[in-house]
Scaffold this motif. Structure first.
Motif, PDB file in Angstrom:
ATOM      1  N   THR A 219       2.808  -2.888 -13.830  1.00  0.00           N
ATOM      2  CA  THR A 219       2.230  -2.515 -12.532  1.00  0.00           C
ATOM      3  C   THR A 219       2.629  -1.074 -12.192  1.00  0.00           C
ATOM      4  O   THR A 219       3.050  -0.331 -13.074  1.00  0.00           O
ATOM      5  CB  THR A 219       2.710  -3.469 -11.433  1.00  0.00           C
ATOM      6  OG1 THR A 219       4.119  -3.340 -11.334  1.00  0.00           O
ATOM      7  CG2 THR A 219       2.343  -4.910 -11.740  1.00  0.00           C
ATOM      8  N   ASP A 220       2.519  -0.729 -10.920  1.00  0.00           N
ATOM      9  CA  ASP A 220       2.921   0.610 -10.469  1.00  0.00           C
ATOM     10  C   ASP A 220       4.400   0.837 -10.831  1.00  0.00           C
ATOM     11  O   ASP A 220       5.286   0.158 -10.301  1.00  0.00           O
ATOM     12  CB  ASP A 220       2.713   0.674  -8.946  1.00  0.00           C
ATOM     13  CG  ASP A 220       3.332   1.913  -8.331  1.00  0.00           C
ATOM     14  OD1 ASP A 220       3.732   2.825  -9.076  1.00  0.00           O
ATOM     15  OD2 ASP A 220       3.397   1.960  -7.085  1.00  0.00           O
ATOM     16  N   ARG A 223       7.062   1.219  -8.095  1.00  0.00           N
ATOM     17  CA  ARG A 223       7.405   0.107  -7.194  1.00  0.00           C
ATOM     18  C   ARG A 223       8.424  -0.785  -7.881  1.00  0.00           C
ATOM     19  O   ARG A 223       8.097  -1.776  -8.540  1.00  0.00           O
ATOM     20  CB  ARG A 223       6.130  -0.685  -6.848  1.00  0.00           C
ATOM     21  CG  ARG A 223       6.378  -1.644  -5.726  1.00  0.00           C
ATOM     22  CD  ARG A 223       5.146  -2.359  -5.244  1.00  0.00           C
ATOM     23  NE  ARG A 223       5.502  -3.141  -4.070  1.00  0.00           N
ATOM     24  CZ  ARG A 223       4.860  -4.207  -3.641  1.00  0.00           C
ATOM     25  NH1 ARG A 223       3.790  -4.624  -4.256  1.00  0.00           N
ATOM     26  NH2 ARG A 223       5.285  -4.849  -2.572  1.00  0.00           N
ATOM     27  N   PRO A 232      -1.621   1.382  -5.308  1.00  0.00           N
ATOM     28  CA  PRO A 232      -2.643   0.662  -6.093  1.00  0.00           C
ATOM     29  C   PRO A 232      -3.480   1.576  -6.965  1.00  0.00           C
ATOM     30  O   PRO A 232      -3.929   1.161  -8.043  1.00  0.00           O
ATOM     31  CB  PRO A 232      -3.505  -0.007  -5.007  1.00  0.00           C
ATOM     32  CG  PRO A 232      -3.134   0.624  -3.721  1.00  0.00           C
ATOM     33  CD  PRO A 232      -1.760   1.168  -3.858  1.00  0.00           C
ATOM     34  N   CYS A 235      -2.047   1.617 -10.271  1.00  0.00           N
ATOM     35  CA  CYS A 235      -1.631   0.321 -10.827  1.00  0.00           C
ATOM     36  C   CYS A 235      -2.753  -0.306 -11.642  1.00  0.00           C
ATOM     37  O   CYS A 235      -3.880  -0.452 -11.184  1.00  0.00           O
ATOM     38  CB  CYS A 235      -1.210  -0.611  -9.695  1.00  0.00           C
ATOM     39  SG  CYS A 235      -0.843  -2.253 -10.307  1.00  0.00           S
ATOM     40  N   VAL A 237      -2.970  -3.419 -12.604  1.00  0.00           N
ATOM     41  CA  VAL A 237      -3.402  -4.718 -12.073  1.00  0.00           C
ATOM     42  C   VAL A 237      -4.497  -4.480 -11.031  1.00  0.00           C
ATOM     43  O   VAL A 237      -5.523  -5.171 -11.000  1.00  0.00           O
ATOM     44  CB  VAL A 237      -2.193  -5.476 -11.465  1.00  0.00           C
ATOM     45  CG1 VAL A 237      -2.641  -6.717 -10.699  1.00  0.00           C
ATOM     46  CG2 VAL A 237      -1.221  -5.864 -12.566  1.00  0.00           C
ATOM     47  N   TYR A 238      -4.290  -3.466 -10.227  1.00  0.00           N
ATOM     48  CA  TYR A 238      -5.293  -3.178  -9.202  1.00  0.00           C
ATOM     49  C   TYR A 238      -6.620  -2.740  -9.843  1.00  0.00           C
ATOM     50  O   TYR A 238      -7.693  -3.087  -9.363  1.00  0.00           O
ATOM     51  CB  TYR A 238      -4.782  -2.087  -8.245  1.00  0.00           C
ATOM     52  CG  TYR A 238      -5.714  -1.879  -7.081  1.00  0.00           C
ATOM     53  CD1 TYR A 238      -5.771  -2.809  -6.043  1.00  0.00           C
ATOM     54  CD2 TYR A 238      -6.567  -0.781  -7.035  1.00  0.00           C
ATOM     55  CE1 TYR A 238      -6.647  -2.652  -4.976  1.00  0.00           C
ATOM     56  CE2 TYR A 238      -7.447  -0.612  -5.972  1.00  0.00           C
ATOM     57  CZ  TYR A 238      -7.475  -1.551  -4.943  1.00  0.00           C
ATOM     58  OH  TYR A 238      -8.363  -1.395  -3.899  1.00  0.00           O
ATOM     59  N   CYS A 256      -0.592  -3.877  -0.537  1.00  0.00           N
ATOM     60  CA  CYS A 256       0.290  -3.270  -1.550  1.00  0.00           C
ATOM     61  C   CYS A 256       0.981  -2.041  -0.961  1.00  0.00           C
ATOM     62  O   CYS A 256       2.204  -1.911  -1.036  1.00  0.00           O
ATOM     63  CB  CYS A 256      -0.540  -2.904  -2.782  1.00  0.00           C
ATOM     64  SG  CYS A 256       0.316  -1.877  -3.970  1.00  0.00           S
ATOM     65  N   ILE A 261       2.660  -7.539   0.158  1.00  0.00           N
ATOM     66  CA  ILE A 261       2.417  -8.473  -0.941  1.00  0.00           C
ATOM     67  C   ILE A 261       3.270  -8.029  -2.127  1.00  0.00           C
ATOM     68  O   ILE A 261       3.434  -6.821  -2.369  1.00  0.00           O
ATOM     69  CB  ILE A 261       0.908  -8.504  -1.310  1.00  0.00           C
ATOM     70  CG1 ILE A 261       0.612  -9.596  -2.322  1.00  0.00           C
ATOM     71  CG2 ILE A 261       0.410  -7.171  -1.843  1.00  0.00           C
ATOM     72  CD1 ILE A 261      -0.875  -9.764  -2.639  1.00  0.00           C
ATOM     73  N   GLY A 262       3.820  -8.999  -2.837  1.00  0.00           N
ATOM     74  CA  GLY A 262       4.607  -8.662  -4.023  1.00  0.00           C
ATOM     75  C   GLY A 262       3.701  -8.654  -5.250  1.00  0.00           C
ATOM     76  O   GLY A 262       2.593  -9.203  -5.227  1.00  0.00           O
ATOM     77  N   CYS A 263       4.198  -8.032  -6.313  1.00  0.00           N
ATOM     78  CA  CYS A 263       3.366  -7.932  -7.518  1.00  0.00           C
ATOM     79  C   CYS A 263       3.102  -9.304  -8.139  1.00  0.00           C
ATOM     80  O   CYS A 263       2.042  -9.535  -8.709  1.00  0.00           O
ATOM     81  CB  CYS A 263       4.033  -7.006  -8.533  1.00  0.00           C
ATOM     82  SG  CYS A 263       4.088  -5.310  -7.944  1.00  0.00           S
ATOM     83  N   CYS A 266       0.313 -10.750  -6.252  1.00  0.00           N
ATOM     84  CA  CYS A 266      -0.887  -9.948  -6.520  1.00  0.00           C
ATOM     85  C   CYS A 266      -1.492 -10.310  -7.885  1.00  0.00           C
ATOM     86  O   CYS A 266      -2.710 -10.433  -8.035  1.00  0.00           O
ATOM     87  CB  CYS A 266      -0.494  -8.471  -6.482  1.00  0.00           C
ATOM     88  SG  CYS A 266      -1.885  -7.367  -6.570  1.00  0.00           S
TER      89      CYS A 266
HETATM   90  S1  SF4 Z   1       1.057  -5.278  -5.393  1.00  0.00           S
HETATM   91 FE1  SF4 Z   1      -0.598  -5.378  -6.856  1.00  0.00          FE
HETATM   92  S2  SF4 Z   1      -1.605  -3.423  -6.743  1.00  0.00           S
HETATM   93 FE2  SF4 Z   1       0.399  -3.201  -5.784  1.00  0.00          FE
HETATM   94  S3  SF4 Z   1       1.716  -2.448  -7.405  1.00  0.00           S
HETATM   95 FE3  SF4 Z   1       1.920  -4.671  -7.344  1.00  0.00          FE
HETATM   96  S4  SF4 Z   1       0.446  -5.411  -8.809  1.00  0.00           S
HETATM   97 FE4  SF4 Z   1      -0.092  -3.300  -8.343  1.00  0.00          FE
END
Ligand code: SF4
Length: 327
Positions: A219-220, A223, A232, A235, A237-238, A256, A261-263, A266
Motif C-alpha cells: 500500500t502507500d 502510511r 490514495p 497507493c 490498492v486504491y 484514507c 479506515i485502515g489498510c 480497505c
Molecule cells: S487505506 Fe486503502 S487507499 Fe489508503 S493507503 Fe491503505 S490501502 Fe491504500
C-alpha cells in the motif's frame, strides 16, 4: 461489410486482472462493431519460452477464460496460431521482403536481446514479420493497440506497403485502433501485473484466494501506522479500487486521507468489489469447464474458419509473387 479486427495474445494461461482490464474487456466490446479474429499466439511464445511443458494447458485455460468473459465463437474466430500453418508460409514470404536492418532497429528486439542474451534466436528478430503475417493472413484492417505498440504496427504497415508496391495490392494496411489499456500494477506495487512476477490476481481465483492475494498487496509506503493519514493517489490498492469500487471511490479516498479506515479494511473492501464484479464470470467459467470437450471444439472450429481465409490469402500471395501453384 464490417471491418476485420485482429488481435493476438500469448498463451499465458489463466488470465489475471491486468489481462482482463487491459485486453479481454475490450475484445468483448469490439465484437459488437467488427468482424473479430482473436488468436492465441503460441508460436510467438516460443521466441522467449524455454520451457514449453505448460504450453498446452496454458492455451486451454486461456481459451476458457476468454469464453467465460464473453468472447463468442459464433461471432468471432477464436483460434490457436500454430493450428493455421499458412501463417508460417506467409512469415517466410514476408521474410524475403523485410530488410534485416528494419528488424534490428526495433526497440522491443533490442530489449529482449538484452534480457535473454543466451537466447537471441532467429524467431526473436523475426517477431515483427510473424506479427505482420498474423494480421495480414486475415487481411485485418483494424488492430487494437495501446499507444506504445503503434511503432510495432508501423513496421507491419511498411512490410505490407512494400509487398503491395512490388507485387500488386493484396493487403490492406493495418491501422491502429488506439485503445486505452489501463496499466494495472501488480500486488507488489512496483511492476506491471504479470504471472512472471507472481504479483497477479487471477480472474478465476476463488473468493478466498482473491482475499488472500489482495491482503498481501503493498500500500502507500508512507502510511506506516493505522493513524497515519494515507495517500490514495500513490497507493496501488486504491488504483485497483478505481476499477471495482466506482461509486465508493471518493469516500474511500477521503477515509484514507483522514485515517478513518485502515489498510486491512480497505483491502477487504477491494477484495469484496473484485469478487462481486467477477462472480458472473466465475460462474460461467465453472459451467463451461464442466462441459467436456467444449474448449477443444471451440479451438478446432476456430482453426477451421481461420484456415478457409488463410488458404485463400496464401494462394493469392503466391500467385502474385510468381510462385508456381500446385494444381
Ligand atoms: S487505506 Fe486503502 S487507499 Fe489508503 S493507503 Fe491503505 S490501502 Fe491504500
Amino acid at each position: 461489410m464490417r471491418k476485420r479486427v485482429f488481435s493476438g495474445a500469448r498463451p499465458t494461461g489463466r488470465q489475471h486482472l491486468g489481462n482482463y482490464l487491459g485486453a479481454i474487456r475490450n475484445y468483448v466490446k469490439l465484437q459488437d462493431e467488427y468482424d473479430c479474429v482473436y488468436c492465441i499466439v503460441d508460436l510467438h511464445a516460443l521466441t522467449t519460452f524455454e520451457d514449453t511443458g505448460k504450453l498446452k494447458e496454458n492455451v486451454r485455460e486461456m481459451m476458457l477464460d476468454w469464453l467465460a468473459a464473453g468472447l463468442d465463437p459464433e461471432r468471432s474466430i477464436l483460434f490457436v496460431q500454430s493450428h493455421v500453418p499458412e501463417v508460417t508460409e506467409l512469415f517466410t514470404l514476408f521474410g524475403m521482403l523485410t530488410p534485416l536492418s528494419w528488424l534490428l532497429r526495433v526497440p522491443a528486439f533490442k530489449e529482449k536481446a538484452r534480457h535473454q542474451p543466451h537466447n537471441v534466436n532467429y524467431g526473436l528478430v523475426g517477431y515483427p514479420v510473424l506479427m505482420t503475417a498474423d494480421v495480414s493472413l486475415y487481411k485485418a484492417e483494424v488492430i487494437p493497440v495501446g499507444e506504445d505498440q503503434v511503432p510495432h504496427l508501423e513496421l507491419a504497415r511498411e512490410i505490407v506497403r512494400r509487398f503491395n508496391a512490388q507485387f500488386g495490392p493484396v493487403f490492406p494496411e493495418p491501422t491502429p485502433k488506439l485503445t486505452e489499456y489501463p496499466l494495472v500494477v501488480g500486488l507488489d506495487g512496483a511492476l506491471k501485473m504479470s504471472k512472471s512476477y507472481n504479483n497477479q490476481i487471477d480472474i478465476c481465483a476463488t473468493v478466498e484466494e482473491t482475499e488472500r492475494r489482495v491482503s498481501t498487496a503493498v500500500t502507500d509506503p508512507a502510511r506506516r501506522y493505522r493513524n497515519d493519514p494515507g495517500h490514495p493517489e500513490v497507493c496501488n490498492v486504491y488504483s485497483l479500487h478505481r476499477h471495482f469500487s466506482g461509486p465508493k471511490l471518493e469516500e474511500i479516498a477521503g477515509q484514507c486521507r483522514g485515517a478513518h479506515i485502515g489498510c486491512v479494511e480497505c483491502k477487504r473492501l477491494l477484495a469484496k468489489g473484485i469478487n462481486e464484479a467477477l462472480a458472473p464470470f466465475r460462474e460461467k467459467r465453472a459451467e463451461l469447464a464442466a462441459r467436456p470437450g467444449l474448449v477443444d471444439e471451440v479451438i478446432a472450429g476456430g482453426a477451421r474458419r481461420a484456415r478457409v481465409i488463410a488458404r485463400e490469402t496464401i494462394l493469392e500471395v503466391k500467385d502474385k509473387m510468381g510462385l508456381p501453384i500446385l494444381k
